[in-house]
Scaffold this motif. Structure first.
Motif, mmCIF file in Angstrom:
data_model
loop_
_atom_site.group_PDB
_atom_site.id
_atom_site.type_symbol
_atom_site.label_atom_id
_atom_site.label_comp_id
_atom_site.label_asym_id
_atom_site.label_seq_id
_atom_site.Cartn_x
_atom_site.Cartn_y
_atom_site.Cartn_z
ATOM 1 N N LEU A 1 14.117 14.763 -5.258
ATOM 2 C CA LEU A 1 13.663 14.850 -3.877
ATOM 3 C C LEU A 1 12.174 15.161 -3.827
ATOM 4 O O LEU A 1 11.419 14.540 -3.062
ATOM 5 C CB LEU A 1 14.458 15.921 -3.121
ATOM 6 C CG LEU A 1 14.030 16.184 -1.667
ATOM 7 C CD1 LEU A 1 14.233 14.943 -0.814
ATOM 8 C CD2 LEU A 1 14.791 17.364 -1.102
ATOM 9 N N ALA A 2 11.724 16.120 -4.645
ATOM 10 C CA ALA A 2 10.297 16.467 -4.675
ATOM 11 C C ALA A 2 9.473 15.266 -5.116
ATOM 12 O O ALA A 2 8.403 14.986 -4.554
ATOM 13 C CB ALA A 2 10.069 17.650 -5.606
ATOM 14 N N HIS A 3 9.948 14.510 -6.113
ATOM 15 C CA HIS A 3 9.247 13.310 -6.571
ATOM 16 C C HIS A 3 9.181 12.267 -5.465
ATOM 17 O O HIS A 3 8.123 11.657 -5.234
ATOM 18 C CB HIS A 3 9.948 12.749 -7.812
ATOM 19 C CG HIS A 3 9.288 11.554 -8.401
ATOM 20 N ND1 HIS A 3 8.078 11.620 -9.038
ATOM 21 C CD2 HIS A 3 9.681 10.251 -8.443
ATOM 22 C CE1 HIS A 3 7.728 10.414 -9.451
ATOM 23 N NE2 HIS A 3 8.697 9.566 -9.098
ATOM 24 N N SER A 4 10.276 12.067 -4.752
ATOM 25 C CA SER A 4 10.301 11.105 -3.640
ATOM 26 C C SER A 4 9.335 11.521 -2.538
ATOM 27 O O SER A 4 8.643 10.673 -1.960
ATOM 28 C CB SER A 4 11.712 10.996 -3.058
ATOM 29 O OG SER A 4 12.597 10.482 -4.004
ATOM 30 N N GLN A 5 9.296 12.814 -2.250
ATOM 31 C CA GLN A 5 8.377 13.299 -1.216
ATOM 32 C C GLN A 5 6.919 13.098 -1.632
ATOM 33 O O GLN A 5 6.075 12.748 -0.804
ATOM 34 C CB GLN A 5 8.652 14.769 -0.904
ATOM 35 C CG GLN A 5 9.944 14.981 -0.153
ATOM 36 C CD GLN A 5 10.322 16.445 -0.015
ATOM 37 O OE1 GLN A 5 9.859 17.290 -0.777
ATOM 38 N NE2 GLN A 5 11.185 16.735 0.958
ATOM 39 N N ARG A 6 6.623 13.297 -2.912
ATOM 40 C CA ARG A 6 5.253 13.050 -3.398
ATOM 41 C C ARG A 6 4.903 11.572 -3.274
ATOM 42 O O ARG A 6 3.801 11.212 -2.855
ATOM 43 C CB ARG A 6 5.105 13.513 -4.846
ATOM 44 C CG ARG A 6 5.008 15.022 -4.997
ATOM 45 C CD ARG A 6 4.596 15.437 -6.401
ATOM 46 N NE ARG A 6 5.474 14.946 -7.456
ATOM 47 C CZ ARG A 6 6.530 15.590 -7.933
ATOM 48 N NH1 ARG A 6 6.854 16.779 -7.459
ATOM 49 N NH2 ARG A 6 7.258 15.066 -8.891
ATOM 50 N N LEU A 7 5.845 10.688 -3.641
ATOM 51 C CA LEU A 7 5.598 9.251 -3.521
ATOM 52 C C LEU A 7 5.422 8.848 -2.063
ATOM 53 O O LEU A 7 4.573 8.004 -1.737
ATOM 54 C CB LEU A 7 6.740 8.452 -4.159
ATOM 55 C CG LEU A 7 6.797 8.443 -5.681
ATOM 56 C CD1 LEU A 7 8.011 7.679 -6.158
ATOM 57 C CD2 LEU A 7 5.524 7.834 -6.261
ATOM 58 N N GLU A 8 6.211 9.432 -1.160
ATOM 59 C CA GLU A 8 6.085 9.124 0.268
ATOM 60 C C GLU A 8 4.714 9.553 0.783
ATOM 61 O O GLU A 8 4.049 8.802 1.513
ATOM 62 C CB GLU A 8 7.186 9.836 1.052
ATOM 63 C CG GLU A 8 7.130 9.549 2.543
ATOM 64 C CD GLU A 8 8.184 10.322 3.330
ATOM 65 O OE1 GLU A 8 8.221 10.128 4.556
ATOM 66 O OE2 GLU A 8 8.938 11.094 2.725
ATOM 67 N N ALA A 9 4.265 10.743 0.390
ATOM 68 C CA ALA A 9 2.940 11.219 0.813
ATOM 69 C C ALA A 9 1.848 10.315 0.266
ATOM 70 O O ALA A 9 0.879 9.981 0.971
ATOM 71 C CB ALA A 9 2.723 12.659 0.346
ATOM 72 N N LEU A 10 1.990 9.880 -0.977
ATOM 73 C CA LEU A 10 1.021 8.969 -1.570
ATOM 74 C C LEU A 10 1.012 7.630 -0.834
ATOM 75 O O LEU A 10 -0.056 7.051 -0.580
ATOM 76 C CB LEU A 10 1.330 8.768 -3.057
ATOM 77 C CG LEU A 10 0.348 7.945 -3.862
ATOM 78 C CD1 LEU A 10 -1.020 8.636 -3.869
ATOM 79 C CD2 LEU A 10 0.850 7.751 -5.279
ATOM 80 N N GLY A 11 2.169 7.154 -0.457
ATOM 81 C CA GLY A 11 2.280 5.898 0.312
ATOM 82 C C GLY A 11 1.619 6.027 1.669
ATOM 83 O O GLY A 11 0.925 5.098 2.129
ATOM 84 N N GLN A 12 1.812 7.155 2.336
ATOM 85 C CA GLN A 12 1.163 7.370 3.636
ATOM 86 C C GLN A 12 -0.355 7.423 3.495
ATOM 87 O O GLN A 12 -1.089 6.875 4.312
ATOM 88 C CB GLN A 12 1.680 8.650 4.291
ATOM 89 C CG GLN A 12 3.098 8.528 4.808
ATOM 90 C CD GLN A 12 3.617 9.840 5.393
ATOM 91 O OE1 GLN A 12 2.996 10.883 5.249
ATOM 92 N NE2 GLN A 12 4.771 9.761 6.045
ATOM 93 N N LEU A 13 -0.818 8.084 2.445
ATOM 94 C CA LEU A 13 -2.258 8.150 2.186
ATOM 95 C C LEU A 13 -2.823 6.759 1.930
ATOM 96 O O LEU A 13 -3.859 6.384 2.495
ATOM 97 C CB LEU A 13 -2.537 9.071 0.996
ATOM 98 C CG LEU A 13 -4.006 9.207 0.575
ATOM 99 C CD1 LEU A 13 -4.805 9.875 1.703
ATOM 100 C CD2 LEU A 13 -4.111 9.997 -0.703
ATOM 101 N N ALA B 1 -5.823 1.992 3.718
ATOM 102 C CA ALA B 1 -5.806 0.543 3.987
ATOM 103 C C ALA B 1 -6.108 0.267 5.450
ATOM 104 O O ALA B 1 -6.843 -0.665 5.785
ATOM 105 C CB ALA B 1 -4.451 -0.040 3.591
ATOM 106 N N HIS B 2 -5.557 1.099 6.337
ATOM 107 C CA HIS B 2 -5.809 0.921 7.777
ATOM 108 C C HIS B 2 -7.291 1.146 8.086
ATOM 109 O O HIS B 2 -7.911 0.350 8.811
ATOM 110 C CB HIS B 2 -4.933 1.892 8.561
ATOM 111 C CG HIS B 2 -5.098 1.783 10.037
ATOM 112 N ND1 HIS B 2 -4.619 0.700 10.747
ATOM 113 C CD2 HIS B 2 -5.680 2.597 10.963
ATOM 114 C CE1 HIS B 2 -4.907 0.862 12.035
ATOM 115 N NE2 HIS B 2 -5.552 2.023 12.181
ATOM 116 N N ASP B 3 -7.871 2.224 7.514
ATOM 117 C CA ASP B 3 -9.288 2.492 7.727
ATOM 118 C C ASP B 3 -10.157 1.383 7.156
ATOM 119 O O ASP B 3 -11.137 0.959 7.772
ATOM 120 C CB ASP B 3 -9.701 3.846 7.101
ATOM 121 C CG ASP B 3 -9.125 5.029 7.870
ATOM 122 O OD1 ASP B 3 -8.650 4.821 9.003
ATOM 123 O OD2 ASP B 3 -9.143 6.153 7.309
#
Length: 180
Positions: A155-167, A172-174
């Motif tokens: 779960l912690a690994h998935s949350q880190r990957l999700e945060a990295l994806g959002q970043l 990319a948006h900027d």
């Protein structure tokens, strides 16, 4: 006549005392039988060790946990008992049982070709150096705790990957805004 009456009274007291003693002995035997059955059918393993660490008594649950049967535990030292049952690596430290119990020990018992068994051991001194060991199979609890730790790690690994994806999405948006 007085002497005969005194003798009869004495015999009467003796007879009443004897009946009372017989009832007491019968009660003690019944309690002993009940305690013996309680130990025999307890779900946890119970070992009674002599002062020189030989097994005096072992119930069926203790023998089952150690992979033995038919009274094979009685008379053997605890280290011989574990060796005879074929337990290999991570063998329990029997010497720890001579000290006062601070916390239960967790023994990991392994035999070739079998999954590891985890046994929680508690003990207490009974009398004159004899000890009572309680063996509880906690294999399922240890497996559940391990699964929970693994799941939390995932779960912690998935949350880190999700945060990295959002970043990465924000960058990319900027960048897209700059290109426009």
């Amino acid at each position: 006549a007085i002497h005969a009456t005194g003798m009869l009274a004495s015999w009467g007291v003796v007879a009443i005392s004897l009946r009372s003693l017989q009832r007491t002995v019968q009660l003690v035997r019944e309690q002993e039988r009940e305690m013996s059955e309680l130990i025999a059918f307890a779900p946890d393993g119970i070992l009674i060790l002599t002062p020189d660490d030989h097994v005096h008594t072992a119930n069926a649950a203790a023998e089952r946990l150690l992979g033995l049967s038919g009274g094979a535990a009685t008379g053997r030292s605890l280290s011989q008992l574990l060796g005879a049952a074929g337990w290999q690596s991570r063998a329990p430290d029997v010497g720890e049982l001579s000290r006062p119990m601070a916390a239960p020990l967790l023994w990991t018992l392994m035999r070739a070709g079998e999954p590891a068994s985890h046994v929680e051991v508690t003990w207490r001194r009974i009398d004159a150096g004899r000890r009572q060991l309680m063996l509880r199979d906690v294999t399922e609890r240890v497996r559940a705790e391990r699964m929970q730790r693994d799941n939390q790690s995932q779960l912690a690994h998935s949350q880190r990957l999700e945060a990295l994806g959002q970043l990465a999405g924000g960058i990319a948006h900027d960048f897209n805004n700059l290109l426009m």
